[in-house]
Design an enzyme around this catalytic site. Structure first.
Site, mmCIF file in Angstrom:
data_model
loop_
_atom_site.group_PDB
_atom_site.id
_atom_site.type_symbol
_atom_site.label_atom_id
_atom_site.label_comp_id
_atom_site.label_asym_id
_atom_site.label_seq_id
_atom_site.Cartn_x
_atom_site.Cartn_y
_atom_site.Cartn_z
ATOM 1 N N PRO A 89 -9.396 -37.781 -8.261
ATOM 2 C CG PRO A 89 -11.579 -38.521 -8.666
ATOM 3 C CD PRO A 89 -10.135 -38.850 -8.940
ATOM 4 C CD GLU A 116 -16.426 -45.683 -10.459
ATOM 5 O OE1 GLU A 116 -16.437 -45.305 -9.277
ATOM 6 O OE2 GLU A 116 -16.963 -45.042 -11.384
ATOM 7 N NE ARG A 154 -0.521 -18.359 -17.236
ATOM 8 C CZ ARG A 154 -0.154 -17.536 -16.250
ATOM 9 N NH1 ARG A 154 0.246 -18.033 -15.095
ATOM 10 N NH2 ARG A 154 -0.180 -16.238 -16.408
ATOM 11 C CG ASP A 169 -0.100 -15.031 -12.914
ATOM 12 O OD1 ASP A 169 -0.582 -14.400 -13.867
ATOM 13 O OD2 ASP A 169 0.481 -16.118 -13.025
HETATM 14 C C1 9D3 Z 1 -14.546 -39.780 -6.089
HETATM 15 C C2 9D3 Z 1 -15.500 -40.288 -7.100
HETATM 16 N N1 9D3 Z 1 -15.363 -41.765 -7.282
HETATM 17 C C3 9D3 Z 1 -16.366 -42.379 -6.378
HETATM 18 C C4 9D3 Z 1 -16.871 -43.689 -6.748
HETATM 19 C C5 9D3 Z 1 -15.609 -42.143 -8.674
HETATM 20 C C6 9D3 Z 1 -14.870 -41.358 -9.693
HETATM 21 C C7 9D3 Z 1 -15.435 -40.207 -10.255
HETATM 22 C C8 9D3 Z 1 -14.774 -39.519 -11.248
HETATM 23 C C9 9D3 Z 1 -13.644 -41.773 -10.135
HETATM 24 C C10 9D3 Z 1 -12.988 -41.068 -11.140
HETATM 25 C C11 9D3 Z 1 -13.564 -39.961 -11.702
HETATM 26 C C12 9D3 Z 1 -12.907 -39.253 -12.796
HETATM 27 N N2 9D3 Z 1 -12.252 -38.029 -12.334
HETATM 28 C C13 9D3 Z 1 -10.948 -37.871 -12.391
HETATM 29 O O1 9D3 Z 1 -10.254 -38.768 -12.839
HETATM 30 C C14 9D3 Z 1 -10.348 -36.667 -11.856
HETATM 31 C C15 9D3 Z 1 -10.928 -35.515 -11.232
HETATM 32 C C16 9D3 Z 1 -12.262 -35.147 -10.925
HETATM 33 O O2 9D3 Z 1 -13.247 -35.864 -11.190
HETATM 34 N N3 9D3 Z 1 -12.479 -33.947 -10.302
HETATM 35 C C17 9D3 Z 1 -11.471 -33.095 -9.993
HETATM 36 N N4 9D3 Z 1 -10.215 -33.392 -10.260
HETATM 37 C C18 9D3 Z 1 -9.951 -34.584 -10.865
HETATM 38 S S1 9D3 Z 1 -8.432 -35.128 -11.247
HETATM 39 C C19 9D3 Z 1 -8.978 -36.542 -11.908
#
Ligand code: 9D3
Length: 269
Positions: A89, A116, A154, A169
């Site tokens: 994230p 996390e 792709r 695209d």
């Molecule tokens: C930013 C959120 N974190 C705050 C405590 C916790 C957290 C939430 C969700 C940590 C990891 C995750 C799992 N998500 C991913 O690994 C992830 C992800 C996503 O949740 N949204 C958009 N792209 C991605 S890429 C990897």
């Protein structure tokens, strides 16, 4: 291209990669993609991949040792990776431009984030690109890794049969697509726009160009800032914007004008 996906859900990843366009490209040997079980690179009896965060707090963090060992094993087998992508994230947003850059690389490794988070030394010392697929919370990095691999592979020559459909695209050019219709010409009382049945190719192209611009203006005004417009598109855009009574941009998250949904709303839902 080779791609190795490091995950604690190798069967999930493998199941998705086995199907569709990517499954066919793998079967034909155009790309070689493998799911690797992170637990295979642990050295304790319980095959531990995570631990509590230093400093306290909720949840668990992926330990560095198994991830380093996994990437080193892949490097020994295949040669040094061209990029090591971590789905997170905290990453930079995945865009068509990034997918395009990654598609030229020879050996890709993708680490799926989980829990996390991942020990920061992995991000700092092992990973070359930390990538997010958008601003919403998922339960893990596997689906993002699959989305990234789909977008990247792709673009590898030969993976998509029709090279024109890759070159055309809409995101490659920065505009949304025009509406598409197929038979029947009349479906439950709704007709296909006459111009598409006319056989006038210049007229059809004009209609489609106008529809692409109008849709992009309404739904994704942010794309208009960076879109690469042809002279004809620029003229059409000026005409659309100059005109009084241009419909206002759709509200963020507004539902589509779908007849079934509208009727449900009218029922007081
Ligand atoms: C930013 C959120 N974190 C705050 C405590 C916790 C957290 C939430 C969700 C940590 C990891 C995750 C799992 N998500 C991913 O690994 C992830 C992800 C996503 O949740 N949204 C958009 N792209 C991605 S890429 C990897």
């Amino acid at each position: 291209m080779t791609a190795d996906v490091i995950t604690i859900f190798p069967r999930l990843v493998e199941a998705v990669l086995a199907e569709g366009v990517l499954g066919r490209a793998r079967a034909r040997g155009i790309v070689e993609i493998r799911a690797r079980d992170l637990r295979d690179y642990t050295d304790d009896r319980h095959r531990t991949v995570d631990d509590m965060p230093y400093g306290g707090g909720p949840g668990m963090v992926l330990k560095p040792e198994p991830l380093f060992r996994a990437v080193e094993a892949i490097a020994a087998e295949r040669g040094a990776p061209s990029a090591v992508v971590l789905t997170s994230p905290q990453g930079v947003p995945l865009t068509h431009a990034l997918a395009e850059r990654l598609s030229h690389l020879d050996r890709l490794v993708v680490i799926c984030g989980r829990y996390e988070g991942v020990d920061e030394r992995v991000s700092q010392q092992l990973v070359t690109h930390e990538v997010s697929i958008g601003d919403y919370v998922l339960t893990g990095g596997e689906l993002p890794a699959l989305v990234l691999l789909d977008a990247v592979t792709r673009l590898v020559p030969g993976v998509v049969g029709d090279a024109e459909s890759v070159a055309g695209d809409s995101f490659a050019r920065g505009l949304l697509d025009h509406p598409q219709y197929t038979r029947p010409a009349v479906f439950r009382g709704t007709t296909v726009p006459d111009v598409l049945l006319s056989g006038h190719h210049a007229e059809i192209e004009r209609w489609r160009r106008q529809a692409r611009l109008q849709r992009t203006l309404e739904r994704r005004p942010d794309l208009m800032e960076t879109a690469l417009l042809t002279a004809d598109e620029r003229r059409e855009l000026d005409r659309l914007q100059g005109k009084a009574g241009t419909p206002p941009a759709a509200e963020a998250g507004a539902p589509p004008a779908n007849r079934l949904l509208k009727e449900r709303r009218d029922e007081g839902d």
